[in-house]
Write a protein that holds these residues in place. Sequence first.
Motif, PDB file in Angstrom:
ATOM      1  N   CYS A  11       0.847  -1.182   0.000  1.00  0.00           N
ATOM      2  CA  CYS A  11       0.000   0.000   0.000  1.00  0.00           C
ATOM      3  C   CYS A  11       0.882   1.231   0.000  1.00  0.00           C
ATOM      4  O   CYS A  11       1.720   1.396   0.875  1.00  0.00           O
ATOM      5  N   ASP A  74     -13.695  -2.171  -2.001  1.00  0.00           N
ATOM      6  CA  ASP A  74     -14.395  -1.166  -1.200  1.00  0.00           C
ATOM      7  C   ASP A  74     -14.303   0.151  -1.960  1.00  0.00           C
ATOM      8  O   ASP A  74     -13.273   0.818  -1.945  1.00  0.00           O
ATOM      9  N   GLY A  80     -11.688   4.412   5.601  1.00  0.00           N
ATOM     10  CA  GLY A  80     -11.390   2.995   5.720  1.00  0.00           C
ATOM     11  C   GLY A  80     -12.204   2.222   6.735  1.00  0.00           C
ATOM     12  O   GLY A  80     -11.805   1.121   7.132  1.00  0.00           O
ATOM     13  N   THR A  83     -12.983  -0.896   4.954  1.00  0.00           N
ATOM     14  CA  THR A  83     -11.736  -1.544   4.525  1.00  0.00           C
ATOM     15  C   THR A  83     -11.132  -2.367   5.658  1.00  0.00           C
ATOM     16  O   THR A  83     -10.761  -3.540   5.467  1.00  0.00           O
ATOM     17  N   ALA A  87     -11.097  -6.539   5.817  1.00  0.00           N
ATOM     18  CA  ALA A  87      -9.839  -7.304   5.921  1.00  0.00           C
ATOM     19  C   ALA A  87      -9.925  -8.334   7.035  1.00  0.00           C
ATOM     20  O   ALA A  87      -9.449  -9.471   6.900  1.00  0.00           O
ATOM     21  N   ARG A  95      -8.561 -10.945   0.036  1.00  0.00           N
ATOM     22  CA  ARG A  95      -7.919  -9.700  -0.375  1.00  0.00           C
ATOM     23  C   ARG A  95      -8.958  -8.584  -0.407  1.00  0.00           C
ATOM     24  O   ARG A  95     -10.130  -8.818  -0.721  1.00  0.00           O
ATOM     25  N   VAL A  96      -8.515  -7.376  -0.097  1.00  0.00           N
ATOM     26  CA  VAL A  96      -9.375  -6.196  -0.153  1.00  0.00           C
ATOM     27  C   VAL A  96      -8.662  -5.117  -0.949  1.00  0.00           C
ATOM     28  O   VAL A  96      -7.477  -4.836  -0.716  1.00  0.00           O
ATOM     29  N   ALA A  98      -9.123  -1.172  -1.634  1.00  0.00           N
ATOM     30  CA  ALA A  98      -9.829   0.040  -1.232  1.00  0.00           C
ATOM     31  C   ALA A  98      -9.570   1.121  -2.270  1.00  0.00           C
ATOM     32  O   ALA A  98      -8.420   1.422  -2.587  1.00  0.00           O
ATOM     33  N   VAL A 113      -3.553   1.881   6.459  1.00  0.00           N
ATOM     34  CA  VAL A 113      -3.374   0.467   6.140  1.00  0.00           C
ATOM     35  C   VAL A 113      -1.955   0.016   6.465  1.00  0.00           C
ATOM     36  O   VAL A 113      -1.734  -1.056   7.044  1.00  0.00           O
ATOM     37  N   SER A 120      -3.100  -7.732   3.492  1.00  0.00           N
ATOM     38  CA  SER A 120      -4.043  -8.219   2.473  1.00  0.00           C
ATOM     39  C   SER A 120      -4.773  -7.088   1.779  1.00  0.00           C
ATOM     40  O   SER A 120      -5.636  -7.345   0.936  1.00  0.00           O
ATOM     41  N   VAL A 121      -4.450  -5.825   2.098  1.00  0.00           N
ATOM     42  CA  VAL A 121      -5.178  -4.677   1.567  1.00  0.00           C
ATOM     43  C   VAL A 121      -4.294  -3.855   0.646  1.00  0.00           C
ATOM     44  O   VAL A 121      -3.128  -3.586   0.953  1.00  0.00           O
TER      45      VAL A 121
END
Length: 246
Positions: A11, A74, A80, A83, A87, A95-96, A98, A113, A120-121
Amino acid sequence: MAACALLLGACDATEPKLPERKSEAKASDFPAADRPVATIVSARWSTEEARDRLNEAEEVMDGAGIAKGMTVADIGAGEGYYTIRLAQRVGPDGRVLAEDIVPEVRDALAQRVARERLDSVSVRLGKADDPRLPEASFDRVLMVHMYHEIAEPYAFLWHLRPSLRPDGLVVVVDANRATQNHGTPPALLRCEFEAVGYRQVAMRPMPSAGGYLATFQAVGPRPEPSAIRPCRLNPQAGPASAPKAD
């Protein structure tokens, strides 16, 4: 469940390089929305503590059928709230992604994040007429209290369709009021989705989230932009009419 490689990246606040997509169309190729568009006034709909006291996220995720191992987008993620909870729900094998269209909001969420070590985001920057999601990647696409802010709904929903997996659903949470008052009448929502080739799967009240929850599935071929007929507001007959050929 195999996850899209694009969702595995770190991220950060950089513009992601998304794959080229076939048959790109411009916003000007689509009909304009025949209804007011709400302005984006804040990245926060309410405080997270107040929303958790109502058990909002859990009820929405239950209603959307979100489970461990899923890949979820999302859209209009804001600060978030969803989000983070998505997660937790999908777990380490899920997996996400955003997405937000405001760079400063996207950057702040990316920092959150990273701070909370949500591996996983991924956080991405979208466009007003195109969420810019990777194709065939998502079991659920979540849009909470933001549909009424989409200025180009037909272009947006058209670009969104290829991102869904075969059984994927678009989940909309909104209030039953006029779009200029930060809501979307259910009949108007259904009409706009159907105009782009989606079928409404369910519509249920969702008081904990301040309105209703609706789910949609893409059916049949995606229509050409020129074939999309916009929904017409009719104050005498109700909030929307079905799309008809001119």
